[in-house]
Scaffold this motif. Structure first.
Motif, PDB file in Angstrom:
ATOM      1  N   ASP A 185       0.840  -1.201   0.000  1.00 47.79           N
ATOM      2  CA  ASP A 185       0.000   0.000   0.000  1.00 47.79           C
ATOM      3  C   ASP A 185       0.876   1.252   0.000  1.00 47.79           C
ATOM      4  OD1 ASP A 185      -2.291   1.463  -0.063  1.00 47.79           O
ATOM      5  OD2 ASP A 185      -2.800   1.192   2.058  1.00 47.79           O
ATOM      6  N   VAL A 186       1.702   1.333  -1.025  1.00 54.65           N
ATOM      7  CA  VAL A 186       2.772   2.329  -1.108  1.00 54.65           C
ATOM      8  C   VAL A 186       2.299   3.758  -0.883  1.00 54.65           C
ATOM      9  CG1 VAL A 186       4.320   3.435  -2.781  1.00 54.65           C
ATOM     10  CG2 VAL A 186       4.307   0.947  -2.540  1.00 54.65           C
ATOM     11  N   GLU A 187       1.197   4.139  -1.485  1.00 53.92           N
ATOM     12  CA  GLU A 187       0.807   5.547  -1.479  1.00 53.92           C
ATOM     13  C   GLU A 187       0.115   5.998  -0.195  1.00 53.92           C
ATOM     14  OE1 GLU A 187      -1.192   6.488  -5.102  1.00 53.92           O
ATOM     15  OE2 GLU A 187       0.577   6.100  -6.335  1.00 53.92           O
ATOM     16  N   SER A 188      -0.064   5.081   0.742  1.00 52.86           N
ATOM     17  CA  SER A 188      -0.666   5.479   2.017  1.00 52.86           C
ATOM     18  C   SER A 188       0.159   5.019   3.210  1.00 52.86           C
ATOM     19  CB  SER A 188      -2.097   4.922   2.132  1.00 52.86           C
ATOM     20  OG  SER A 188      -2.081   3.507   2.082  1.00 52.86           O
ATOM     21  N   THR A 189       1.377   4.577   2.978  1.00 49.61           N
ATOM     22  CA  THR A 189       2.254   4.162   4.064  1.00 49.61           C
ATOM     23  C   THR A 189       3.599   4.865   3.946  1.00 49.61           C
ATOM     24  OG1 THR A 189       3.050   2.268   2.765  1.00 49.61           O
ATOM     25  CG2 THR A 189       1.186   1.874   4.246  1.00 49.61           C
ATOM     26  N   VAL A 190       4.411   4.690   4.975  1.00 48.76           N
ATOM     27  CA  VAL A 190       5.747   5.287   5.011  1.00 48.76           C
ATOM     28  C   VAL A 190       6.773   4.211   4.697  1.00 48.76           C
ATOM     29  CG1 VAL A 190       7.467   6.377   6.510  1.00 48.76           C
ATOM     30  CG2 VAL A 190       5.060   7.029   6.689  1.00 48.76           C
ATOM     31  N   GLY A 191       7.783   4.573   3.889  1.00 46.56           N
ATOM     32  CA  GLY A 191       8.813   3.601   3.557  1.00 46.56           C
ATOM     33  C   GLY A 191       9.880   4.206   2.667  1.00 46.56           C
ATOM     34  N   TRP A 192      10.684   3.337   2.062  1.00 49.77           N
ATOM     35  CA  TRP A 192      11.762   3.790   1.184  1.00 49.77           C
ATOM     36  C   TRP A 192      11.189   4.420  -0.081  1.00 49.77           C
ATOM     37  CZ3 TRP A 192      16.914   0.768   0.806  1.00 49.77           C
ATOM     38  CH2 TRP A 192      17.370   0.437   2.099  1.00 49.77           C
ATOM     39  N   ALA A 193      11.917   5.422  -0.587  1.00 51.92           N
ATOM     40  CA  ALA A 193      11.511   6.090  -1.821  1.00 51.92           C
ATOM     41  C   ALA A 193      12.710   6.199  -2.757  1.00 51.92           C
ATOM     42  CB  ALA A 193      10.955   7.482  -1.519  1.00 51.92           C
ATOM     43  N   LEU A 194      12.561   5.667  -3.957  1.00 50.20           N
ATOM     44  CA  LEU A 194      13.600   5.781  -4.978  1.00 50.20           C
ATOM     45  C   LEU A 194      13.659   7.231  -5.453  1.00 50.20           C
ATOM     46  CD1 LEU A 194      15.627   4.247  -6.837  1.00 50.20           C
ATOM     47  CD2 LEU A 194      13.724   3.970  -8.450  1.00 50.20           C
ATOM     48  N   ALA A 195      14.870   7.782  -5.557  1.00 51.86           N
ATOM     49  CA  ALA A 195      15.003   9.210  -5.851  1.00 51.86           C
ATOM     50  C   ALA A 195      16.134   9.456  -6.832  1.00 51.86           C
ATOM     51  CB  ALA A 195      15.233   9.977  -4.548  1.00 51.86           C
ATOM     52  N   ASP A 196      16.487  10.711  -6.983  1.00 56.22           N
ATOM     53  CA  ASP A 196      17.613  11.181  -7.775  1.00 56.22           C
ATOM     54  C   ASP A 196      17.551  10.685  -9.225  1.00 56.22           C
ATOM     55  OD1 ASP A 196      20.275  12.242  -8.450  1.00 56.22           O
ATOM     56  OD2 ASP A 196      20.537  12.374  -6.298  1.00 56.22           O
ATOM     57  N   THR A 197      18.692  10.304  -9.797  1.00 55.98           N
ATOM     58  CA  THR A 197      18.804  10.082 -11.239  1.00 55.98           C
ATOM     59  C   THR A 197      17.955   8.919 -11.733  1.00 55.98           C
ATOM     60  OG1 THR A 197      21.061  10.939 -11.125  1.00 55.98           O
ATOM     61  CG2 THR A 197      20.438   9.788 -13.137  1.00 55.98           C
ATOM     62  N   VAL A 198      17.957   7.805 -11.012  1.00 51.78           N
ATOM     63  CA  VAL A 198      17.191   6.638 -11.462  1.00 51.78           C
ATOM     64  C   VAL A 198      15.700   6.952 -11.459  1.00 51.78           C
ATOM     65  CG1 VAL A 198      16.617   4.233 -10.997  1.00 51.78           C
ATOM     66  CG2 VAL A 198      18.976   5.013 -10.730  1.00 51.78           C
ATOM     67  N   MET A 233       5.104   7.418  -4.660  1.00 49.18           N
ATOM     68  CA  MET A 233       4.343   7.106  -5.862  1.00 49.18           C
ATOM     69  C   MET A 233       4.551   5.643  -6.258  1.00 49.18           C
ATOM     70  SD  MET A 233       2.967   9.987  -6.438  1.00 49.18           S
ATOM     71  CE  MET A 233       3.187  11.680  -5.895  1.00 49.18           C
ATOM     72  N   ASP A 234       3.452   4.951  -6.550  1.00 49.11           N
ATOM     73  CA  ASP A 234       3.509   3.574  -7.029  1.00 49.11           C
ATOM     74  C   ASP A 234       3.540   3.607  -8.555  1.00 49.11           C
ATOM     75  OD1 ASP A 234       3.197   0.939  -7.691  1.00 49.11           O
ATOM     76  OD2 ASP A 234       1.544   0.552  -6.316  1.00 49.11           O
ATOM     77  N   ALA A 235       4.666   3.211  -9.137  1.00 48.65           N
ATOM     78  CA  ALA A 235       4.832   3.293 -10.592  1.00 48.65           C
ATOM     79  C   ALA A 235       4.610   1.970 -11.294  1.00 48.65           C
ATOM     80  CB  ALA A 235       6.236   3.804 -10.913  1.00 48.65           C
ATOM     81  N   THR A 236       4.194   0.938 -10.573  1.00 40.87           N
ATOM     82  CA  THR A 236       4.132  -0.405 -11.165  1.00 40.87           C
ATOM     83  C   THR A 236       3.109  -0.520 -12.289  1.00 40.87           C
ATOM     84  OG1 THR A 236       2.611  -1.069  -9.381  1.00 40.87           O
ATOM     85  CG2 THR A 236       4.962  -1.543  -9.080  1.00 40.87           C
ATOM     86  N   GLU A 237       2.103   0.356 -12.311  1.00 45.18           N
ATOM     87  CA  GLU A 237       1.085   0.264 -13.361  1.00 45.18           C
ATOM     88  C   GLU A 237       1.513   0.910 -14.663  1.00 45.18           C
ATOM     89  OE1 GLU A 237      -2.682   1.670 -12.115  1.00 45.18           O
ATOM     90  OE2 GLU A 237      -2.944   0.172 -10.527  1.00 45.18           O
ATOM     91  N   TRP A 238       2.519   1.774 -14.623  1.00 47.07           N
ATOM     92  CA  TRP A 238       2.898   2.490 -15.848  1.00 47.07           C
ATOM     93  C   TRP A 238       4.404   2.472 -16.151  1.00 47.07           C
ATOM     94  CZ3 TRP A 238       6.040   6.560 -14.423  1.00 47.07           C
ATOM     95  CH2 TRP A 238       5.889   7.046 -13.118  1.00 47.07           C
ATOM     96  N   ALA A 239       5.177   1.769 -15.333  1.00 46.62           N
ATOM     97  CA  ALA A 239       6.619   1.692 -15.579  1.00 46.62           C
ATOM     98  C   ALA A 239       7.156   0.366 -15.046  1.00 46.62           C
ATOM     99  CB  ALA A 239       7.346   2.857 -14.908  1.00 46.62           C
ATOM    100  N   ALA A 240       8.270  -0.063 -15.589  1.00 47.29           N
ATOM    101  CA  ALA A 240       8.906  -1.306 -15.154  1.00 47.29           C
ATOM    102  C   ALA A 240       9.797  -1.014 -13.949  1.00 47.29           C
ATOM    103  CB  ALA A 240       9.712  -1.912 -16.294  1.00 47.29           C
ATOM    104  N   GLU A 241       9.182  -0.542 -12.874  1.00 47.45           N
ATOM    105  CA  GLU A 241       9.927  -0.198 -11.665  1.00 47.45           C
ATOM    106  C   GLU A 241       9.117  -0.615 -10.446  1.00 47.45           C
ATOM    107  OE1 GLU A 241      12.370   0.270  -9.199  1.00 47.45           O
ATOM    108  OE2 GLU A 241      13.145   1.192 -11.058  1.00 47.45           O
ATOM    109  N   GLU A 242       9.661  -1.550  -9.661  1.00 49.21           N
ATOM    110  CA  GLU A 242       8.934  -2.056  -8.499  1.00 49.21           C
ATOM    111  C   GLU A 242       9.106  -1.191  -7.263  1.00 49.21           C
ATOM    112  OE1 GLU A 242      10.326  -5.841  -7.162  1.00 49.21           O
ATOM    113  OE2 GLU A 242      12.414  -5.415  -7.659  1.00 49.21           O
ATOM    114  N   TRP A 243      10.161  -0.375  -7.238  1.00 47.82           N
ATOM    115  CA  TRP A 243      10.380   0.457  -6.064  1.00 47.82           C
ATOM    116  C   TRP A 243       9.435   1.656  -6.069  1.00 47.82           C
ATOM    117  CZ3 TRP A 243      12.956  -0.777  -1.858  1.00 47.82           C
ATOM    118  CH2 TRP A 243      13.987  -1.724  -1.926  1.00 47.82           C
ATOM    119  N   PRO A 244       8.907   2.024  -4.907  1.00 45.66           N
ATOM    120  CA  PRO A 244       8.126   3.266  -4.812  1.00 45.66           C
ATOM    121  C   PRO A 244       9.015   4.463  -5.157  1.00 45.66           C
ATOM    122  CG  PRO A 244       7.809   1.895  -2.862  1.00 45.66           C
ATOM    123  CD  PRO A 244       8.934   1.285  -3.626  1.00 45.66           C
ATOM    124  N   LEU A 245       8.444   5.445  -5.835  1.00 41.73           N
ATOM    125  CA  LEU A 245       9.199   6.625  -6.247  1.00 41.73           C
ATOM    126  C   LEU A 245       8.944   7.803  -5.306  1.00 41.73           C
ATOM    127  CD1 LEU A 245       8.443   6.653 -10.093  1.00 41.73           C
ATOM    128  CD2 LEU A 245      10.355   5.544  -8.925  1.00 41.73           C
TER     129      LEU A 245
END
Length: 292
Positions: free
Chosen positions: A173-186, A246-258
């Motif tokens: 439940d990425v968009e309503s919980t606290v956790g790691w966020a992928l950032a910067d260049t990637v 942000m949960d990008a799994t529906e529109w990008a090949a990225e499993e990590w929350p952004l």
């Protein structure tokens, strides 16, 4: 305050004498964008918040200097951690009018602290009379205060593994919980920003707090050198980074929350070389608002 928008007109009005010497601008505040332009046209500056740059034949100075003492009542701009948090909150939704109490509730801060932060921003011309952010001025001002602290690690956790809870990855439940966020260049590449990276580019993550950072280094190992790092973990400068992912799994090949595009853009702005160029060519598409 001198901004990128006001500077060209000011430069046209300033006619330096024919005498040899350095050309210098002095102002209470000079934004990061305006400083870049001054470098390009070979002007120096004194930002009275505490930075001096001078260039000339046999002369190069680019250094922090003591800022003039001001009474607390006269302090303006982004002041302290509350000021940073408030600026981030405003820039996440720049069209929304938010009051003192609503901002205090969103940031878990005392209304009096938020009121003081609003007053400092308003005094610097960074919010308008409706408490809406003045962009891109507030973004670039926040970029100067965006100084995350982190560590380079020897490995990256696998989502769904046994260390999920210990590391507070927050993959459910990425968009309503606290956790790691992928950032910067990637993350910027996932969002479609004009960055060029290898497929194995080490990712950068924001984590919720110092405890999570220390535990991450313990479990993942510290990288021996920057060149051999598998990635980097940094403490989020504001809690909103890890709380509004942000949960990008529906529109990008990225499993990590952004991280939100705002925070990714603030990361890119730290690159004195290509950061401004990349941001000039990037307008968020699906998510987020361009405030730079």
């Amino acid at each position: 305050m001198i901004t990128a928008d006001s500077l060209p007109g000011l430069l046209r009005g300033w006619s330096p004498s024919e005498a040899e010497g350095s050309k210098v601008v002095v102002a209470d505040r000079i934004t990061a964008e305006a400083r870049t332009i001054l470098k390009q046209v070979d002007w120096g500056w004194l930002d009275l918040r505490g930075h001096l740059r001078l260039t000339g034949p046999g002369l190069f100075v680019d250094s922090d200097v003591p800022a003039p003492e001001k009474p607390d009542a006269d302090r303006q701009g982004i002041i302290g951690r509350v000021g940073i948090e408030l600026a981030a909150l405003l820039l996440l939704d720049p069209t929304r009018r938010i009051g003192v109490r609503a901002a205090a509730a969103a940031l878990s801060r005392a209304p009096s602290s938020i009121s003081e932060a609003f007053a400092a921003l308003r005094g610097a011309g960074l919010v308008d009379e409706d408490n809406k952010p003045v962009v891109p001025g507030l973004f670039w001002e926040l970029a100067e205060h965006w100084k995350p602290v982190g560590r380079e690690v020897a490995s990256i956790p696998m989502p769904g593994g046994r260390d999920d809870a210990a590391l507070r990855l927050g993959m459910d439940d990425v968009e309503s919980t606290v956790g790691w966020a992928l950032a910067d260049t990637v993350a910027a590449a996932v969002y479609g920003a004009p960055v060029s990276i290898r497929a194995d580019h080490p990712p950068d993550f924001y984590v919720p707090d110092q405890v999570t950072l220390r535990r991450s280094v313990q479990l993942l190992g510290a990288a021996a050198t920057a060149a051999t790092r598998a990635g980097r973990v940094r403490v989020a400068p504001v809690s909103l980074v890890c709380a509004r992912r942000m949960d990008a799994t529906e529109w990008a090949a990225e499993e990590w929350p952004l991280a939100n595009p705002l925070f990714v853009a603030l990361d890119l702005a730290q690159d004195p070389g290509r950061g401004k160029e990349i941001l000039d060519g990037w307008t968020p598409g699906r998510i987020g608002t361009r405030v730079w």
